[in-house]
Design a protein around this motif. Structure first.
Motif, PDB file in Angstrom:
ATOM      1  N   UNK A 305       0.820  -1.219   0.000  1.00 26.94           N
ATOM      2  CA  UNK A 305       0.000   0.000   0.000  1.00 26.94           C
ATOM      3  C   UNK A 305       0.851   1.265   0.000  1.00 26.94           C
ATOM      4  N   UNK A 306       2.181   1.103   0.028  1.00 26.51           N
ATOM      5  CA  UNK A 306       3.074   2.257   0.019  1.00 26.51           C
ATOM      6  C   UNK A 306       3.146   3.005   1.331  1.00 26.51           C
ATOM      7  N   UNK A 307       2.734   2.372   2.417  1.00 22.16           N
ATOM      8  CA  UNK A 307       2.723   3.030   3.738  1.00 22.16           C
ATOM      9  C   UNK A 307       4.067   2.789   4.427  1.00 22.16           C
ATOM     10  N   UNK A 308       5.052   3.554   4.026  1.00 16.50           N
ATOM     11  CA  UNK A 308       6.414   3.359   4.501  1.00 16.50           C
ATOM     12  C   UNK A 308       6.525   3.567   6.010  1.00 16.50           C
ATOM     13  N   UNK A 309       5.792   4.541   6.531  1.00 18.73           N
ATOM     14  CA  UNK A 309       5.878   4.825   7.963  1.00 18.73           C
ATOM     15  C   UNK A 309       5.359   3.657   8.799  1.00 18.73           C
ATOM     16  N   UNK A 310       4.338   2.959   8.290  1.00 15.98           N
ATOM     17  CA  UNK A 310       3.809   1.814   9.025  1.00 15.98           C
ATOM     18  C   UNK A 310       4.784   0.636   8.995  1.00 15.98           C
ATOM     19  N   UNK A 311       5.472   0.447   7.871  1.00  9.66           N
ATOM     20  CA  UNK A 311       6.504  -0.587   7.803  1.00  9.66           C
ATOM     21  C   UNK A 311       7.602  -0.278   8.825  1.00  9.66           C
ATOM     22  N   UNK A 312       7.979   1.000   8.887  1.00  6.68           N
ATOM     23  CA  UNK A 312       9.004   1.414   9.849  1.00  6.68           C
ATOM     24  C   UNK A 312       8.544   1.146  11.287  1.00  6.68           C
ATOM     25  N   UNK A 313       7.291   1.437  11.573  1.00  5.61           N
ATOM     26  CA  UNK A 313       6.762   1.186  12.921  1.00  5.61           C
ATOM     27  C   UNK A 313       6.728  -0.304  13.233  1.00  5.61           C
ATOM     28  N   UNK A 314       6.319  -1.115  12.246  1.00  7.80           N
ATOM     29  CA  UNK A 314       6.305  -2.574  12.435  1.00  7.80           C
ATOM     30  C   UNK A 314       7.698  -3.092  12.772  1.00  7.80           C
ATOM     31  N   UNK A 315       8.674  -2.632  11.989  1.00 10.39           N
ATOM     32  CA  UNK A 315      10.050  -3.081  12.201  1.00 10.39           C
ATOM     33  C   UNK A 315      10.557  -2.658  13.573  1.00 10.39           C
ATOM     34  N   UNK A 316      10.354  -1.405  13.935  1.00 10.94           N
ATOM     35  CA  UNK A 316      10.845  -0.900  15.219  1.00 10.94           C
ATOM     36  C   UNK A 316      10.216  -1.652  16.393  1.00 10.94           C
ATOM     37  N   UNK A 317       8.900  -1.824  16.343  1.00  2.48           N
ATOM     38  CA  UNK A 317       8.215  -2.522  17.435  1.00  2.48           C
ATOM     39  C   UNK A 317       8.682  -3.970  17.538  1.00  2.48           C
TER      40      UNK A 317
END
Length: 531
Positions: A305-317
């Protein structure tokens, strides 16, 4: 439930390792069996395993999002293709068994080599069951059914535990490649193959419950195979690179095992390294694999979906939560390695000095635990973006570091220290891979939430020291009061891990590590009587 299933799998895997070491020892017989039994996993990973992880899950998620009906048909076609390919792989691996043993155990001679080749031919059929099991697990994961794949390996471990105990009961004295009988070989082969077959069949009810019904289909549409091939070629490159490194280190370790027996310095080859690696995998599998398995479909959706910020949040968490458990596990493994090895392995055909070799190697693997887990999670971020090229390029750096260090240490360390040194090189290589991935992801995701990740890890680094001190004191006091051996090791493990773990939790909460509270709340909410 995923973590509990993985814990049950790894505990029974512990028991499996203990029984096999007691039954087969860490000398020539153990090296022949373990080398031959590793080959099916290597061949499977080389030809299909990496593709399942990096390619199939993201493709199935995207296909189902585009059109549910098309997604189901696509599953059928991929499953049919996988079954056909797996059957061919198993047959070819059986034919090439002598060549494969030459690659991974070139110093094997005489009866040891003949036995290893025989085992490799028999164990080749595991490639088929491994692939079916993994593909079924991938389909279940895309349908948000994670529990069954985590629990199925328990059945495999139980079957092999029964096989090992039976082997101990029907044999007398020390069994070697020269003295093992055809019946004993058949027993080991039947149990080893039967375990993975049972694991595979156990997934079928969950597959049917998820709505999956397999019908053979070869009607691939235009571009489908090309899409798989385009992603798979870099995944294959990654697996080839990593397996080439593994082939080098395995061959060196088997050579060290032969040399160690000639020099009279003990059993210091592949089997001690193999069992230390199995123990090293336990904390990573319980939390790291659980986090990765749950995050990959979600990250794939957010990436699509192109939601880069959510991927970043998933990775960080995911990284912060995994580190909360993995860091104390690594510390306990490092401090209590001699006690773990003595309690688990100093039985049957394995003496305490043999077990302590496993403990020494385990200490080096403990150092690798945190960077290895972070590295594996970072690779899944690339896979979620259907990027298989970057992991392959990073693997060149990581594996080159690992192989270079292994060769240097093999030629410079005393024979009895080579396995320990190669494990240390593994730690350095994974730290290198982690740093390279970190730099690339910072650009790809426009940041990796570094402030929170580093802040959490600094707090955990402070909270870990009371655990280290308490565990070391428990080890020293138990040895002094009881004397080195099995009873003292059990006391040190129980007291050191329990007391150290409680101190870690207390200090982590005092330091306000939010992930610790999250983890505790999740666990306590699942206890009976809690909602």
């Amino acid at each position: 439930m995923m973590a509990v299933g993985t814990l049950a799998s790894r505990i029974t895997g512990f028991l499996r390792s203990v029984i096999l070491v007691a039954a087969l020892g860490t000398a020539a017989l153990g090296d022949a069996y373990n080398t031959a039994n590793t080959i099916p996993f290597i061949v499977y990973d080389l030809l299909l395993g990496g593709i399942l992880t990096a390619v199939v899950v993201p493709l199935l998620v995207r296909a189902r999002e585009r059109d549910p009906v098309y997604g189901r048909q696509y599953e059928q076609r991929l499953f049919t293709l996988a079954l056909t390919g797996l059957a061919v792989m198993a047959a070819v691996a059986a034919l090439l068994a002598p060549l494969l043993i030459n690659i991974y155990g070139s110093d094997f001679q005489g009866e040891q080599r003949d036995l290893a080749v025989l085992f490799a031919r028999l164990f080749a059929v595991q490639i088929f069951f491994l692939g079916v099991s993994a593909f079924a697990g991938a389909i279940l994961n895309t349908r948000q059914r994670f529990v069954a794949p985590m629990w199925a390996p328990v059945l495999n471990n139980i079957v092999i535990c029964v096989t090992g105990v039976t082997f101990l009961l029907v044999t007398t004295g020390k069994v070697t490649p020269e003295s093992i009988t055809g019946t004993e070989v058949a027993l080991l082969a039947t149990g080893t193959i039967g375990g993975i077959a049972v694991q595979t069949l156990a997934l079928w009810p969950s597959l049917r419950g998820s709505g999956f019904r397999w019908r053979p289909r070869f009607d691939f549409r235009r571009g489908e195979l090309g899409q798989i091939g385009g992603m798979a070629i870099w995944t294959l490159a990654y697996v080839v690179i990593t397996q080439a490194g593994f082939a080098v280190t395995t061959n060196l370790l088997n050579a060290v095992g032969v040399q160690g027996r000639l020099e009279g310095v003990g059993n210091v080859g592949y089997t001690p390294y193999f069992n230390a690696y199995q123990l090293f995998q336990l904390p990573y599998a319980i939390i790291g694999v659980t986090v990765i398995t749950a995050l990959l479909p979600r990250m794939s959706e957010h990436a699509a979906e192109g939601k880069r910020s959510l991927v970043r949040d998933d990775f960080s968490a995911g990284l912060r939560l995994a580190t909360v458990v993995i860091l104390p596990a690594a510390a306990l493994m490092f401090v209590l390695a001699p006690d773990i090895a003595t309690a688990l392995f100093a039985h049957g055909q394995t003496t305490r000095p043999d077990a302590l070799v496993i403990g020494d190697v385990m200490r080096m693997f403990a150092i690798a635990l945190v960077p290895f887990s972070a590295y594996q999670l970072m690779l899944r971020v690339f896979y979620a973006h259907s990027d298989t090229r970057t992991p392959a390029l990073v693997a060149i750096v990581t594996v080159s570091t690992n192989v270079a260090l292994a060769l240097v240490l093999y030629n410079t360390l005393p024979t009895e220290r080579v396995a320990m040194g190669i494990a240390g090189g593994f730690a350095v290589a994974n730290l290198t891979g982690t740093l390279v991935c970190w730099l690339i992801l910072r650009r790809k995701l426009e940041g990796v939430d570094g402030r929170r990740i580093v802040g959490t890890n600094l707090k955990l680094a402070v909270a870990i020291w009371p655990l280290i001190g308490f565990a070391y004191a428990a080890h020293a006091v138990s040895d002094a009061a009881i004397g080195p051996g099995f009873p003292a090791s059990v006391v040190a493990l129980v007291v050191g891990s329990t007391g150290g773990g409680l101190l870690y939790l207390v200090f982590a909460r005092l330091l306000r590590v939010a992930e610790v509270q999250t983890l505790l709340s999740t666990v306590t909410s699942r206890l009976p009587g809690r909602s």
